[in-house]
Scaffold this motif. Structure first.
Motif, PDB file in Angstrom:
ATOM      1  N   SER A  45     -74.764 -25.261  53.093  1.00 58.61           N
ATOM      2  CA  SER A  45     -75.897 -24.586  53.727  1.00 58.61           C
ATOM      3  C   SER A  45     -75.701 -23.075  53.564  1.00 58.61           C
ATOM      4  CB  SER A  45     -76.002 -24.988  55.190  1.00 58.61           C
ATOM      5  OG  SER A  45     -74.736 -24.919  55.795  1.00 58.61           O
ATOM      6  N   ALA A  46     -76.793 -22.330  53.796  1.00 62.83           N
ATOM      7  CA  ALA A  46     -76.793 -20.891  53.483  1.00 62.83           C
ATOM      8  C   ALA A  46     -75.672 -20.141  54.205  1.00 62.83           C
ATOM      9  CB  ALA A  46     -78.156 -20.312  53.836  1.00 62.83           C
ATOM     10  N   ASP A  47     -75.327 -20.563  55.439  1.00 65.41           N
ATOM     11  CA  ASP A  47     -74.305 -19.842  56.206  1.00 65.41           C
ATOM     12  C   ASP A  47     -72.905 -19.955  55.602  1.00 65.41           C
ATOM     13  OD1 ASP A  47     -74.793 -22.584  57.044  1.00 65.41           O
ATOM     14  OD2 ASP A  47     -73.170 -22.270  58.463  1.00 65.41           O
ATOM     15  N   GLY A 103     -80.887 -17.272  51.770  1.00 70.73           N
ATOM     16  CA  GLY A 103     -81.354 -18.518  52.367  1.00 70.73           C
ATOM     17  C   GLY A 103     -82.831 -18.640  52.052  1.00 70.73           C
ATOM     18  N   TRP A 139     -72.163 -19.116  52.598  1.00 72.20           N
ATOM     19  CA  TRP A 139     -72.167 -18.342  51.352  1.00 72.20           C
ATOM     20  C   TRP A 139     -70.851 -17.615  51.115  1.00 72.20           C
ATOM     21  CZ3 TRP A 139     -71.353 -13.178  50.621  1.00 72.20           C
ATOM     22  CH2 TRP A 139     -71.414 -12.349  51.747  1.00 72.20           C
ATOM     23  N   HIS A 172     -81.092 -26.016  55.117  1.00 71.02           N
ATOM     24  CA  HIS A 172     -81.103 -24.605  54.733  1.00 71.02           C
ATOM     25  C   HIS A 172     -80.219 -24.391  53.504  1.00 71.02           C
ATOM     26  CE1 HIS A 172     -83.180 -23.858  58.449  1.00 71.02           C
ATOM     27  NE2 HIS A 172     -82.225 -24.484  59.108  1.00 71.02           N
ATOM     28  N   TYR A 191     -76.846 -13.887  47.087  1.00 71.04           N
ATOM     29  CA  TYR A 191     -77.039 -15.095  47.884  1.00 71.04           C
ATOM     30  C   TYR A 191     -78.194 -14.910  48.858  1.00 71.04           C
ATOM     31  CZ  TYR A 191     -72.342 -16.266  46.226  1.00 71.04           C
ATOM     32  OH  TYR A 191     -71.252 -16.552  45.446  1.00 71.04           O
ATOM     33  N   PRO A 224     -80.429 -23.508  43.973  1.00 69.07           N
ATOM     34  CA  PRO A 224     -79.443 -23.797  45.010  1.00 69.07           C
ATOM     35  C   PRO A 224     -78.028 -23.822  44.449  1.00 69.07           C
ATOM     36  CG  PRO A 224     -81.224 -25.401  45.029  1.00 69.07           C
ATOM     37  CD  PRO A 224     -81.375 -24.596  43.771  1.00 69.07           C
ATOM     38  N   LEU A 249     -78.391 -22.929  50.167  1.00 71.86           N
ATOM     39  CA  LEU A 249     -77.914 -21.612  49.736  1.00 71.86           C
ATOM     40  C   LEU A 249     -78.475 -21.352  48.338  1.00 71.86           C
ATOM     41  CD1 LEU A 249     -76.103 -19.098  49.910  1.00 71.86           C
ATOM     42  CD2 LEU A 249     -74.204 -20.530  49.090  1.00 71.86           C
TER      43      LEU A 249
END
Ligand SMILES: Cc1cc2nc3c(=O)[nH]c(=O)nc-3n(C[C@H](O)[C@H](O)[C@H](O)COP(=O)(O)O)c2cc1C
Length: 227
Positions: free
Chosen positions: A83-85, A198, A87, A187, A196, A29, A189
């Motif tokens: 969180s992944a969004d 998710g 990135w 979620h 990158y 992560p 990253l």
């Protein structure tokens, strides 16, 4: 699966090669480390060499960066988990250092930025127990204090041990009425060989998990049949 079923369905054999990759970021992560600059402002740096043992965090840092310098002088930090969004905001930070002048050994194109929060469009939020600011957009924020900094044998890296003092979690991630993070809603990253990602759908859970998977969020996967 029972032991017998596992023996009857062995995993397929692999064909290994010996290789010499430049980097070994094998999928961990990403965290954003906030540390305190000499002038009282907060520096921010993406780091993927981070893991937890209970409430002890272990971090791997380049020795010449501003983050390592700050921690040697001022041990407080915040470990912010995007969180992944987020990135692409993280990637905006990738070519930046908070150290001026830019130290030798930084990759070509690396440049100084005094305010990395602004550079990534992220918002500073006051911490409760430490001086560096939190990143308001990160759903998980761990206020911490470094208890040990150790140089690796080459002098290129610093290994940091830090004790978590306080955990902040976005309300949507917390299982109502408990102290648990709902893993179906978190979620992270993931940084894998400089790309990158998710997480994919849940595959299962540890026998020690104390949270119940939520069917609506994960209709596929082996857990769906177990419930
Ligand atoms: C996704 C990602 C992961 C990174 N992981 C690490 C890491 O684990 N350790 C490290 O020292 N630098 C890592 N870096 C590089 C630092 O962020 C970079 O050296 C930055 O300039 C450090 O900033 P500073 O000099 O202000 O501390 C990573 C960069 C990115 C974009």
């Amino acid at each position: 699966m029972t032991g017998r079923e596992l023996r009857e369905h062995p995993a397929p054999p692999l064909d290994h090669r010996t290789i010499d990759p430049k980097i070994l970021y094998f999928g961990t992560p990403v965290v954003l480390l906030s540390t305190l600059n000499e002038d009282g402002t907060s520096n921010l740096a993406p780091v993927s060499s981070a893991w937890a043992l209970g409430r002890l965090l272990v971090l791997g840092l380049g020795a010449t960066g501003q983050t390592a310098r700050n921690l040697a002088a001022r041990p407080e930090l915040v470990v912010n988990l995007p969180s992944a969004d987020l990135w692409w905001r993280v990637e905006r930070l990738a070519p930046l250092t908070g150290r001026y002048p830019v130290p030798e050994g930084k990759p070509p194109g690396c440049r100084f930025a005094a305010d990395k929060f602004a550079a990534a469009g992220l918002t500073g939020q006051g911490s409760e127990l430490v001086a560096p600011q939190r990143v308001a957009e990160c759903p998980l924020q761990l206020e911490a204090r470094a208890s040990r900094l150790r140089s690796d044998g080459s002098g290129a890296f610093v290994v940091v041990e830090a004790d978590v003092l306080r955990v902040h979690a976005d309300r949507d991630l917390v299982v109502p009425g408990t102290q648990h993070i709902d893993p179906a809603r978190w979620h992270p990253l993931i940084y894998s060989f400089r790309h990158y990602f998710g997480l994919g759908p849940q595959l299962g859970h540890s026998h020690r998990s104390e949270t119940t998977p939520r069917p609506a969020l994960h209709p596929t996967g082996s857990d769906a049949a177990d419930r």
